[in-house]
Design a protein around this motif. Sequence first.
Motif, short mmCIF file in Angstrom:
data_model
loop_
_atom_site.label_atom_id
_atom_site.label_comp_id
_atom_site.label_asym_id
_atom_site.label_seq_id
_atom_site.Cartn_x
_atom_site.Cartn_y
_atom_site.Cartn_z
N PHE A 241 -118.31 35.62 81.18
CA PHE A 241 -117.24 35.77 80.19
C PHE A 241 -117.34 34.73 79.08
O PHE A 241 -116.77 34.91 78.02
CB PHE A 241 -115.87 35.66 80.86
CG PHE A 241 -115.52 36.84 81.70
CD1 PHE A 241 -115.44 38.12 81.17
CD2 PHE A 241 -115.26 36.69 83.06
CE1 PHE A 241 -115.11 39.21 81.96
CE2 PHE A 241 -114.92 37.77 83.84
CZ PHE A 241 -114.85 39.03 83.29
N LEU B 163 -109.12 37.08 77.63
CA LEU B 163 -109.63 37.23 78.99
C LEU B 163 -108.47 37.28 79.99
O LEU B 163 -108.47 38.09 80.92
CB LEU B 163 -110.59 36.10 79.34
CG LEU B 163 -111.18 36.12 80.74
CD1 LEU B 163 -111.95 37.41 80.99
CD2 LEU B 163 -112.07 34.91 80.95
N GLU C 298 -112.79 30.71 78.64
CA GLU C 298 -111.50 31.18 79.15
C GLU C 298 -110.56 31.31 77.94
O GLU C 298 -110.10 30.31 77.41
CB GLU C 298 -110.92 30.17 80.15
CG GLU C 298 -111.73 30.04 81.41
CD GLU C 298 -111.61 31.25 82.32
OE1 GLU C 298 -110.54 31.87 82.36
OE2 GLU C 298 -112.61 31.57 82.98
N LYS D 49 -117.18 37.49 72.97
CA LYS D 49 -117.42 36.16 73.54
C LYS D 49 -118.57 36.20 74.54
O LYS D 49 -119.40 35.30 74.59
CB LYS D 49 -116.16 35.62 74.23
CG LYS D 49 -115.02 35.32 73.31
CD LYS D 49 -115.30 34.08 72.52
CE LYS D 49 -114.06 33.77 71.66
NZ LYS D 49 -114.30 32.72 70.71
N VAL E 87 -113.29 39.85 74.46
CA VAL E 87 -114.04 39.43 75.65
C VAL E 87 -115.50 39.85 75.52
O VAL E 87 -116.41 39.07 75.84
CB VAL E 87 -113.40 40.02 76.93
CG1 VAL E 87 -114.32 39.88 78.12
CG2 VAL E 87 -112.07 39.33 77.20
#
Length: 156
Positions: free
Chosen positions: A131, A138, A134, A41, A38
């Motif tokens: 974030f 996550l 998806e 990203k 996470v």
Amino acid sequence: MADEEAEVPTTAEGEAPAAAAAETEEVEMSVLEALKEVLQKAMIHGGLKKGLHECAKALDRRSARLCCLSKNCENDEYKKLIKALCAEGEVHVIMVEDGKELGSWCGLTKLDSDGNVKKAVRTSCAVVTDFGQETRALAVLLDFLQKQAGGQGAEL
């Protein structure tokens, strides 16, 4: 034809264990691995803030969605400030064991030609404002945070 209808559910049942195995693999991803992914990203998508100044600004603006704080931070006022800003903005806090580890997850490293970490810069705080994508990581991380919602901070 009745025999063919009976075979269709059997095939579906045959696929169900494969789907269950895929779900098991998703659950087996550790929260630590999910946090690393996470953070990476978020860094790629420009949604990662590192250090006290950037993190305090993001928390104050209420644009933060997740905060990582190092347990081995020497300055208690630093920890109190970040925790207070997170509590004010209702942001989840994840306590990470080592600041150098957190720094390397945030991209504050120099790598040698083989891709091994040559030098890692320590950071005591990192905040995710976006974030990015998806991902399964996550989902694992948000699920962990929902389970820990009763407490103030989650520890890894």
